[in-house]
Design an enzyme around this catalytic site. Structure first.
Site, PDB file in Angstrom:
ATOM      1  N   TYR A 143       8.076   0.556   3.195  1.00 37.50           N
ATOM      2  CA  TYR A 143       7.430  -0.263   2.114  1.00 37.50           C
ATOM      3  C   TYR A 143       7.019   0.240   0.472  1.00 37.50           C
ATOM      4  O   TYR A 143       7.413   1.476   0.739  1.00 37.50           O
ATOM      5  CB  TYR A 143       6.284  -0.960   2.371  1.00 37.50           C
ATOM      6  N   ASP A 238       8.349   8.636  -1.345  1.00 37.44           N
ATOM      7  CA  ASP A 238       7.370   8.146  -1.986  1.00 37.44           C
ATOM      8  C   ASP A 238       5.845   8.491  -1.079  1.00 37.44           C
ATOM      9  O   ASP A 238       5.987   8.067   0.119  1.00 37.44           O
ATOM     10  CB  ASP A 238       7.838   6.417  -1.623  1.00 37.44           C
ATOM     11  N   LYS A 266      -2.370   4.691  -4.878  1.00 35.73           N
ATOM     12  CA  LYS A 266      -3.535   5.349  -3.901  1.00 35.73           C
ATOM     13  C   LYS A 266      -4.797   6.280  -4.103  1.00 35.73           C
ATOM     14  O   LYS A 266      -5.279   6.163  -5.371  1.00 35.73           O
ATOM     15  CB  LYS A 266      -3.371   4.839  -2.555  1.00 35.73           C
TER      16      LYS A 266
HETATM   17  C1  LIG Z   1       1.132   0.969  -0.976  1.00 35.68           C
HETATM   18  C2  LIG Z   1       1.876   1.179  -1.278  1.00 35.68           C
HETATM   19  C3  LIG Z   1       2.625   1.381  -2.496  1.00 35.68           C
HETATM   20  C4  LIG Z   1       2.836  -0.137  -3.471  1.00 35.68           C
HETATM   21  O1  LIG Z   1       1.698   0.508  -4.011  1.00 35.68           O
HETATM   22  P1  LIG Z   1       0.639  -0.758  -4.897  1.00 35.68           P
HETATM   23  O2  LIG Z   1       0.274  -0.219  -5.597  1.00 35.68           O
HETATM   24  O3  LIG Z   1       0.234  -1.402  -3.874  1.00 35.68           O
HETATM   25  O4  LIG Z   1       2.274  -1.380  -6.255  1.00 35.68           O
HETATM   26  C5  LIG Z   1       4.307   1.716  -2.388  1.00 35.68           C
HETATM   27  N1  LIG Z   1       4.270   2.719  -1.458  1.00 35.68           N
HETATM   28  C6  LIG Z   1       3.792   2.934  -0.547  1.00 35.68           C
HETATM   29  C7  LIG Z   1       4.447   4.205   0.309  1.00 35.68           C
HETATM   30  C8  LIG Z   1       2.712   2.319  -0.253  1.00 35.68           C
HETATM   31  O5  LIG Z   1       2.353   2.459   1.049  1.00 35.68           O
END
Ligand SMILES: *Cc1c(COP(=O)(O)O)cnc(C)c1O
Length: 427
Positions: A143, A238, A266
């Site tokens: 994701y 990511d 995060k």
């Molecule tokens: C949470 C997450 C996102 C999206 O971040 P948001 O702050 O919710 O937009 C993108 N990539 C990864 C791997 C994530 O865990």
């Protein structure tokens, strides 16, 4: 006066679709009523009915130092008193950017956004602008936020481009996204051999945390690096979830692989809205105002958010911080695995740093197809038995869990005891 979660959920649904600001919070996968939270402290949250929960979700990862850590709250309060937002540069941005680059040297240049989604969306646009190629590769089960080009599921065969996984995403936005199998080196090599010179970027969670926890194999991640270099494609790690979590320097330090671009979110905001994309200087200098790739944000680099990020990262830099967290997480995972062994393989568990996976399957999965074999009904019943006992896990069999530095051994042992009670057949 205390209000019931049921009453709040009912009221919320009259004004907010599904009663929530992000879909997984609605408990659709597990059933029942979401808890409405009034406050958090350390490893715990309290709901509107006054019940306490030991929290292994931690706002989906950011709160690595626990809820309302005094030094983070103090830094945020101090920043807020000096003004909430300026839309002009501040020294706090430089400080946080410098700190991030010290810990993750591949970010030669970096820019702040307000969410992980914005960070990945911007990194993709940048990679496409830099290479002049539209096509990208992502992996099934990873994701990367909710930008159109990334809300894509696999097409029917190799080299068929993806289908939108959400209504409202035009086929045209998904048609440049190729979705491959996570940890499948042969498929990756075959794809690059056929059309590597058209691939602008590959985006990957090196330790996947959005299909439960599935670490990338070293061979898979090394193949990604080798093929992207060979074909001039931009490798994007990511690390929105893994950054400052699986290792002080993120997954890239853990595996010893240097991506071209990285996204964070995060933990770097410590509970405030912050994202980052950054990497190779020659690529990053294509971003406006230096280059032709547009990217912006009214609240990007917000001073209150920068203060929360700085305070949180400074806590994680204390000697032994990550080692202590990793040891505590291993204690929890060992406890889950002991239960699994006693119960004939009903559950298993694994961790990387302070991220853990609890699987309702006898062994840890290595790819998306294996993740999907989990006993969902078993998890859903377990989830509610844990919640009743005051332990908050993510409300889905397919999410990773997190520890904070405030979870004590006693908390962990209580969680393991609760899990055993929740899983053992009633006597
Ligand atoms: C949470 C997450 C996102 C999206 O971040 P948001 O702050 O919710 O937009 C993108 N990539 C990864 C791997 C994530 O865990």
């Amino acid at each position: 006066m205390s209000k019931s979660n049921d009453a709040l959920f009912e009221r919320a649904q009259q004004v907010i679709p599904g009663g929530v600001s992000s879909p997984v919070r609605a408990f659709r996968a597990v059933g029942g009523t979401p808890r409405f939270i009034v406050r958090g402290e350390g490893p715990r949250v309290w709901d509107a009915e006054g019940k306490a929960y030991l929290d292994y979700v931690l706002s989906w990862g950011p709160l690595i130092a626990g809820h309302a850590h005094p030094s983070v709250v103090e830094a945020v309060s101090r920043a807020a008193r000096g003004g909430l937002s300026f839309g002009m540069p501040t020294e706090a941005e430089i400080e946080l950017a410098e700190l991030i680059r010290t810990v993750v040297p591949s970010l030669e240049r970096l820019r702040f956004t307000s969410s992980g989604t914005e960070a990945t969306m911007s990194a993709l646009r940048l990679a496409r602008g830099f290479t002049g190629r539209s096509r990208i590769i992502k992996f099934e089960g990873c994701y990367h936020g909710h930008a159109d080009a990334l809300l894509v599921k696999a097409g029917s065969g190799l080299l068929t481009f993806g289908n939108p996984s959400s209504a409202g995403v035009p086929a045209e936005a998904a048609q440049h996204t190729l979705v491959l199998d996570f940890n499948n080196v042969a498929q990756l090599e075959e794809t690059f051999a056929l059309e590597g010179d058209q691939i602008g970027a590959v985006i990957v969670e090196a330790v996947a945390g959005n299909m439960n926890l599935v670490p990338g194999s070293a061979a898979f991640l090394q193949a990604l690096r080798r093929l992207c270099s060979q074909y001039g494609s931009v490798l994007i790690f990511d690390e929105v979830m893994t950054g400052f979590r699986v290792h002080p320097g993120g997954a890239q330090a853990l595996y010893g692989i240097t991506p071209d671009l990285t996204t964070f979110g995060k933990v770097i905001g410590g509970g405030m809205p912050v994202g980052v994309f950054g990497g190779r200087k020659d690529i990053m200098q294509c971003v406006a105002p230096l280059g032709p790739v547009y990217q912006a944000g009214t609240l990007s680099g917000n001073p209150v958010a920068m203060a929360a990020g700085l305070a949180t990262l400074n806590l994680t830099l204390a000697p032994g911080f990550h080692e202590g967290l990793a040891r505590a997480t291993q204690r929890l995972v060992d406890g889950f695995n002991a239960i699994g062994r006693d119960l004939g393989g009903r559950i298993s568990a694994a961790c990387v740093g302070s991220m853990f996976g609890l699987y309702f399957s006898p062994t840890a999965p290595a790819d998306f197809a294996q993740v999907m074999t989990a006993d969902r009904d078993g998890f859903n019943a377990f989830f509610h038995r844990m919640l009743d006992q005051g332990v908050h896990l993510a409300p889905s069999a397919f999410e990773a869990g997190f520890l904070s530095s405030t979870h004590t051994d006693a908390d962990i042992d209580a969680t393991i005891a609760a899990a055993r009670k929740a899983l053992e057949p009633a006597g």
